[in-house]
Design an enzyme around this catalytic site. Structure first.
Site, PDB file in Angstrom:
ATOM      1  N   ARG A 296       0.817  -1.217   0.000  1.00 56.04           N
ATOM      2  CA  ARG A 296       0.000   0.000   0.000  1.00 56.04           C
ATOM      3  C   ARG A 296       0.851   1.267   0.000  1.00 56.04           C
ATOM      4  O   ARG A 296       0.411   2.305  -0.495  1.00 56.04           O
ATOM      5  CB  ARG A 296      -0.929   0.013   1.220  1.00 56.04           C
ATOM      6  CG  ARG A 296      -2.104  -0.929   1.118  1.00 56.04           C
ATOM      7  CD  ARG A 296      -3.165  -0.598   2.150  1.00 56.04           C
ATOM      8  NE  ARG A 296      -2.680  -0.786   3.506  1.00 56.04           N
ATOM      9  CZ  ARG A 296      -2.826  -1.907   4.200  1.00 56.04           C
ATOM     10  NH1 ARG A 296      -3.444  -2.956   3.651  1.00 56.04           N
ATOM     11  NH2 ARG A 296      -2.367  -1.996   5.436  1.00 56.04           N
ATOM     12  N   ASN A 299       3.882   2.437  -3.617  1.00 57.53           N
ATOM     13  CA  ASN A 299       3.482   3.271  -4.748  1.00 57.53           C
ATOM     14  C   ASN A 299       2.020   3.667  -4.530  1.00 57.53           C
ATOM     15  O   ASN A 299       1.110   2.995  -4.993  1.00 57.53           O
ATOM     16  CB  ASN A 299       3.661   2.508  -6.058  1.00 57.53           C
ATOM     17  CG  ASN A 299       3.375   3.358  -7.286  1.00 57.53           C
ATOM     18  OD1 ASN A 299       2.745   4.405  -7.198  1.00 57.53           O
ATOM     19  ND2 ASN A 299       3.828   2.905  -8.443  1.00 57.53           N
ATOM     20  N   HIS A 303      -1.588   2.463  -6.136  1.00 58.18           N
ATOM     21  CA  HIS A 303      -2.425   1.805  -5.123  1.00 58.18           C
ATOM     22  C   HIS A 303      -3.799   2.462  -5.013  1.00 58.18           C
ATOM     23  O   HIS A 303      -4.828   1.762  -4.946  1.00 58.18           O
ATOM     24  CB  HIS A 303      -1.724   1.841  -3.771  1.00 58.18           C
ATOM     25  CG  HIS A 303      -2.635   1.549  -2.621  1.00 58.18           C
ATOM     26  ND1 HIS A 303      -3.145   0.291  -2.377  1.00 58.18           N
ATOM     27  CD2 HIS A 303      -3.157   2.366  -1.650  1.00 58.18           C
ATOM     28  CE1 HIS A 303      -3.931   0.331  -1.314  1.00 58.18           C
ATOM     29  NE2 HIS A 303      -3.946   1.578  -0.856  1.00 58.18           N
ATOM     30  N   TYR A 311     -10.642  -2.590  -6.559  1.00 58.12           N
ATOM     31  CA  TYR A 311     -10.909  -3.216  -5.259  1.00 58.12           C
ATOM     32  C   TYR A 311     -12.302  -2.880  -4.722  1.00 58.12           C
ATOM     33  O   TYR A 311     -13.109  -3.792  -4.460  1.00 58.12           O
ATOM     34  CB  TYR A 311      -9.836  -2.792  -4.264  1.00 58.12           C
ATOM     35  CG  TYR A 311     -10.012  -3.408  -2.891  1.00 58.12           C
ATOM     36  CD1 TYR A 311      -9.619  -4.721  -2.646  1.00 58.12           C
ATOM     37  CD2 TYR A 311     -10.559  -2.675  -1.837  1.00 58.12           C
ATOM     38  CE1 TYR A 311      -9.784  -5.297  -1.394  1.00 58.12           C
ATOM     39  CE2 TYR A 311     -10.719  -3.235  -0.579  1.00 58.12           C
ATOM     40  CZ  TYR A 311     -10.332  -4.539  -0.367  1.00 58.12           C
ATOM     41  OH  TYR A 311     -10.501  -5.100   0.870  1.00 58.12           O
ATOM     42  N   SER A 331      -1.888  -6.251 -11.454  1.00 60.18           N
ATOM     43  CA  SER A 331      -0.660  -5.468 -11.349  1.00 60.18           C
ATOM     44  C   SER A 331       0.551  -6.273 -11.813  1.00 60.18           C
ATOM     45  O   SER A 331       1.391  -5.770 -12.570  1.00 60.18           O
ATOM     46  CB  SER A 331      -0.470  -5.012  -9.904  1.00 60.18           C
ATOM     47  OG  SER A 331       0.713  -4.265  -9.772  1.00 60.18           O
ATOM     48  N   HIS A 335       2.998  -5.480 -15.092  1.00 57.23           N
ATOM     49  CA  HIS A 335       4.456  -5.379 -15.033  1.00 57.23           C
ATOM     50  C   HIS A 335       5.114  -6.376 -15.990  1.00 57.23           C
ATOM     51  O   HIS A 335       6.113  -6.053 -16.651  1.00 57.23           O
ATOM     52  CB  HIS A 335       4.938  -5.650 -13.603  1.00 57.23           C
ATOM     53  CG  HIS A 335       4.740  -4.495 -12.682  1.00 57.23           C
ATOM     54  ND1 HIS A 335       3.536  -4.215 -12.090  1.00 57.23           N
ATOM     55  CD2 HIS A 335       5.605  -3.548 -12.234  1.00 57.23           C
ATOM     56  CE1 HIS A 335       3.652  -3.141 -11.319  1.00 57.23           C
ATOM     57  NE2 HIS A 335       4.905  -2.718 -11.385  1.00 57.23           N
TER      58      HIS A 335
END
Length: 439
Positions: A296, A299, A303, A311, A331, A335
């Site tokens: 959390r 970044n 987030h 979420y 996420s 990446h």
């Protein structure tokens, strides 16, 4: 003192040779008045490698990369006129409530179409012909940034178009948001009174220094272990293990420098130029003992976007555990897509470390991290050491294996070549020696 002409010098040398005097080549050069040659320090400085060649190579074909960024920018800008059109349609739907579901579906389809257009061309271009790593990283990261920005502004302004209870943002507000160091749309942000250009220059110098430092770490400590990987037909397991251990510390240095460069120096420089007042892009993640807190605080820019747009919308339908897993999976996949498009192959090392092992550590450290904070902070940092050592080993191994190994009909974007070329073997007569044994 008699000044000798060029002819005089030549005759003098000939006379010395006739008299049997030995003349070395260096002595002959000393007699030469003019020739094409460099200063001694120029020659010496040419041997010093400060990483400039790596930076230049990393941003290779920068014009093609800039063209792809311009395409992404104009696709993102096209959302604003589409919002205006959608607000007109929303006015009609308020007079005819039966049309509202159709209008909502049309709006969602429009945003999805814009997202597909934003992604399709860069992905196609990067898979067709790979850009150099730095240029490709810029293009792919900007692609995801614009995607997230479009979702944020569409979520904020879509209901306005339908309900008409609040005006659409002005184009000035829209363009400010597209460059502001945040992924959450607001009509107004806290603003500072002036731009401190000294702060901007300082952060830009930090970015330049970090880039050159990372190139030094790469060339001096990381690249030598894997540059020749694949040139020999076999490689010993011990050599790979030693290489991984050797990459642990420089990999951690490069990772922490990357964090400082992007999350602190770059975002603060952008915020200063735009007078963006809220500079809490991260919190003290390095002191945390629970992995959930680390994620959390590492970044907060990303987030907060995940919190508001994935979420919280998912929790009422699937519950907190599945919503949390969805965030980590999305996420980690994003990446991995960035890395794959930059390197030219899919090798999900980060996906396993971040999307699997990282998720498993959340429940493990949830309660124990509170009871034993110091111990689990050590575990957190140990995972950084081990994880970066593996990342900075497996990805270069695969990269240089594809470069050094001979082409094969089995070569694939998705199948790692480093698993089969070179052949990994145990050292003959290999035995395990107990490191704790006392002689």
């Amino acid at each position: 003192m008699i000044k000798m002409t060029e002819t005089g010098v030549h005759n003098h040398l000939m006379k010395m040779e006739q008299n049997g005097e030995a003349i070395h080549e260096e002595e002959k050069k000393e007699y030469e008045e003019f020739t094409i040659r460099e200063s001694p320090l120029t020659t010496l400085l040419d041997t010093i490698n400060i990483g400039l060649s790596v930076v230049v190579a990393g941003f290779g074909d920068i014009r093609r990369g800039f063209a792809l960024w311009v395409y992404e920018f104009f696709v993102s800008m096209s959302l604003y006129p589409l919002l205006i059109v959608y607000s007109w349609i929303g006015t009609i739907s308020r007079k005819n409530p039966a049309l509202r579901p159709t209008v909502v579906t049309l709006g969602v389809a429009g945003v999805l179409a814009l997202e597909v257009a934003l992604v399709a061309v860069p992905v196609f271009e990067l898979t067709r012909k790979r850009l150099e790593i730095a240029s490709a990283t810029t293009v792919t990261c900007e692609m995801f940034r614009f995607m997230m920005k479009l979702v944020a502004i569409a979520s904020a302004c879509g209901p306005r178009c339908l309900n008409g209870n609040k005006p659409l943002p002005t184009f000035k507000q829209f363009i400010y948001f597209m460059f502001a160091p945040t992924l959450l749309y607001r009509d107004q942000y806290p603003r500072t009174k002036k731009i401190r250009w000294g702060v901007v220059v300082f952060h830009l110098l930090e970015i330049a220094a970090i880039i050159f430092y990372n190139t030094f770490v790469w060339e001096r400590f990381l690249k030598p272990h894997w540059f020749d990987y694949g040139k020999s037909k076999t490689v010993e397991v011990g050599a790979i293990v030693r290489g991984i251990y050797a990459c642990v510390l420089p990999g951690l240095f490069s990772w922490t420098c990357g964090f400082y460069c992007t999350m602190h120096a770059w975002l603060n420089a952008c915020a200063e130029v735009l007078k963006f007042g809220d500079r809490q892009f991260y919190k003290d993640w390095w002191t945390k003992s629970r992995f959930s807190e680390y994620y959390r605080n590492w970044n907060r820019v990303v987030h907060l976007w995940f919190r508001d747009h994935i979420y919280l919308p998912l929790v009422p339908y699937v519950g907190r555990p599945l919503a949390t897993f969805t965030i980590f999976f999305v996420s980690a996949l994003a990446h991995e897509i960035i890395i794959s498009l930059c390197l030219g192959f899919f090798y999900p090392v980060l996906l396993v470390e971040f999307g699997v092992l990282g998720v498993l550590m959340i429940p493990v450290s949830a309660t124990a991290g509170r009871r034993f904070p110091n111990f689990f902070n050590v575990i957190l940092w140990s995972s950084f050491f081990i994880g970066n050592g593996m990342l900075w080993s497996f990805y270069p191994m695969e990269f240089f294996a594809r470069r050094n190994c001979p082409p094969s009909e089995n070569d694939s974007f998705f199948i790692p070549k480093s698993w089969t070329c070179p052949e990994v073997i145990l050292k003959p007569n290999w035995t395990f020696q107990n490191p704790l044994r006392i002689f």
